[in-house]
Design a protein around this motif. Structure first.
Motif, PDB file in Angstrom:
ATOM      1  N   VAL A 127      -4.048   5.444  -8.433  1.00  0.00           N
ATOM      2  CA  VAL A 127      -2.829   4.641  -8.490  1.00  0.00           C
ATOM      3  C   VAL A 127      -2.371   4.552  -9.934  1.00  0.00           C
ATOM      4  N   SER A 181      -5.408   5.774   0.905  1.00  0.00           N
ATOM      5  CA  SER A 181      -5.690   7.213   0.825  1.00  0.00           C
ATOM      6  C   SER A 181      -6.825   7.536  -0.134  1.00  0.00           C
ATOM      7  N   ALA A 203       0.826  -1.205   0.000  1.00  0.00           N
ATOM      8  CA  ALA A 203       0.000   0.000   0.000  1.00  0.00           C
ATOM      9  C   ALA A 203       0.862   1.257   0.000  1.00  0.00           C
ATOM     10  N   SER A 255       3.950   8.187  -6.699  1.00  0.00           N
ATOM     11  CA  SER A 255       4.258   7.181  -5.676  1.00  0.00           C
ATOM     12  C   SER A 255       5.646   6.619  -5.942  1.00  0.00           C
ATOM     13  N   VAL A 286      -5.648   2.235  -3.043  1.00  0.00           N
ATOM     14  CA  VAL A 286      -4.782   2.394  -1.865  1.00  0.00           C
ATOM     15  C   VAL A 286      -5.582   3.092  -0.768  1.00  0.00           C
ATOM     16  N   TYR A 295      -4.852   3.000   7.376  1.00  0.00           N
ATOM     17  CA  TYR A 295      -3.406   2.867   7.587  1.00  0.00           C
ATOM     18  C   TYR A 295      -3.087   2.583   9.051  1.00  0.00           C
ATOM     19  N   ASP A 335       1.072   4.208  -3.006  1.00  0.00           N
ATOM     20  CA  ASP A 335       0.188   5.305  -2.614  1.00  0.00           C
ATOM     21  C   ASP A 335       0.859   6.664  -2.805  1.00  0.00           C
TER      22      ASP A 335
END
Length: 460
Positions: A459, A455, A77, A91, A453, A227, A81
């Motif tokens: 992606v 957030s 992840a 990312s 992901v 998270y 992210d």
């Protein structure tokens, strides 16, 4: 995280026999001239080549260790992210994408502020990262990371990083996988790569305050409930509020160690005893690889000694601010401050190399065979690079080939290649061998793409 390339180390044929004799219990193959012409091998040669390779330190890749799934899932992840970038626009995996064999298919990477992926990635200001983005294959085996080795295993000192004494001891205590556990700490601090120059709270932090950047990133992650849950699942018994960005970087390493571990290439099967694992062309190339003493520097399971060598490469792109005009890259010399180390770069691991073009610390070569061919008459090849290979570069880089540093590059060139000459057929044969280093599982990695992901950001 900048792209690996095939630094094929070879030596003049006169020196070859002595080097081979020093690395093997038996005499070199006869009659074979490793620097000219073609030759045929029979089935009985497989055992000889295998024994010679193993005695030279070329070993099968060991399997990866088991890793708790929660840690791997967290690392996946975080790597995909964009929340870790200053402006949420890139990312870690943008420049190490699974569709591009964990590299980016470009001579030089393009960092934050850009759009697109791979060959279609465009920066509005036409800016490049100074070095090539390396693949992530088998990084668990590497004691030295980055082209200039600024992240490495310091033995009793532990992991030595660019942060120096600013790396908190609490980070080091979290690391489970050696230097790779610290790898994720540094792209997020780079303005060009991920942090950006303005437009976000990370950009406002002083460049010499990495601890503050890392704390700010943990605050970002702590505002995303998924998270928090993932961190606590990855580190059972440790509350999120007690964690630091070392936990995040270690999790990224866990994903790379687990998912980019490739130990079943034809070369591995051959070394383990399968006489039929290599094609005839690959077997002939393997014979030359050991006879030409390539394994002096390309050794071990990864085919890298983790050391630094100047192989007379042209410098392209913006450079690292070195030299009288600030457009050069002194490589290892930037770290050691020793003029003798200028233009030396880490010996690139060769696992899966056929998938990760272009090659060189600045992506100088589009093909493996061209890179290998550069080792023959390397001074002439360096001086003619702009004419012979410049047209292969993308248009924006064709005008960024340095010409004023050629004498300086040659002044510290490795003596192992200074007088080396061989035929193009030898380069093609060695390139054929390198295709035996590709595990078929590494050819399609898109199953590792998470799709979404925590957030909620897009992606790549």
């Amino acid at each position: 995280m900048h792209h690996a390339a095939p630094f094929i180390r070879a030596v003049p044929v006169v020196a070859t026999l002595a080097l081979v004799a020093g690395c093997s219990d038996g005499p070199p193959a006869d009659p074979i001239d490793p620097v000219a012409g073609s030759f045929a091998l029979g089935a009985e040669d497989a055992a000889r080549i295998r024994a010679h390779a193993i005695s030279a330190g070329l070993l099968p890749m060991p399997p990866a260790p088991p890793i708790r799934p929660g840690l791997v899932q967290l690392g996946q992840a975080l790597l995909f992210d964009p929340v870790l970038s200053g402006n949420h626009d890139i990312s870690c995996m943008t420049c190490h994408h699974p569709s591009l064999a964990t590299a980016d298919g470009r001579a030089l990477a393009i960092g934050q502020g850009a759009t697109g992926l791979g060959a279609t990635r465009v920066h509005p200001d036409e800016e490049f990262i100074p070095r090539n983005a390396p693949p992530m294959f088998n990084l668990r085996m590497a004691d030295t990371l980055f082209w200039d080795g600024r992240l490495h295993d310091g033995g009793p000192k532990g992991v030595v990083t660019p942060a120096g004494n600013q790396l908190p001891a609490s980070f080091s205590r979290v690391f489970e996988f050696g230097p790779i556990s610290a790898l994720g700490l540094f792209p997020v601090t780079s303005r060009e790569e991920m942090r950006a120059f303005d437009g976000n709270e990370l950009a406002e932090i002083d460049d010499h305050s990495p601890k503050i950047i890392w704390r700010a990133l943990m605050r970002r992650l702590g505002r995303i409930p998924q998270y928090v849950d993932m961190f606590e699942a990855a580190y059972p018994g440790t509350p999120f509020q007690s964690m630091n960005f070392g936990h995040a970087s270690n999790a990224m390493a866990a994903f790379m160690v687990s998912e980019f571990a490739f130990d079943d290439a034809p070369w591995d099967r051959f070394l383990r005893g399968d006489d039929n694992a290599l094609t005839a062309e690959q077997l002939a190339g393997a014979d030359r690889f050991t006879q030409l003493a390539c394994s002096i520097c390309h050794t071990g399971p990864t085919l890298s000694d983790g050391q630094f060598h100047n192989v007379a490469l042209a410098q392209i792109g913006p450079g690292q601010g070195d030299g009288p005009l600030g457009d050069d890259d002194f490589g290892r010399g930037r770290i050691t401050m020793d003029p003798a180390d200028r233009y030396s770069f880490r010996t690139a691991p060769l696992r899966g190399v056929e998938l990760t073009a272009p090659y060189g610390h600045a992506g100088q070569f589009a093909s493996i065979a061209d890179f290998i061919d550069h080792y023959s008459d390397s001074e002439a090849k360096l001086r003619s690079f702009a004419a012979t290979h410049g047209p292969d570069l993308e248009p924006l880089l064709q005008g960024q080939i340095l010409s004023h540093n050629l004498d300086a590059v040659l002044a510290t060139r490795s003596p192992l290649i200074a007088t080396l000459e061989f035929d193009r057929e030898v380069a093609e044969s060695l390139a054929a061998f390198l295709t035996a280093l590709t595990d078929d599982r590494s050819r399609n990695l898109m199953h590792l793409h998470p799709g979404t992901v925590p957030s909620g950001l897009p992606v790549d």
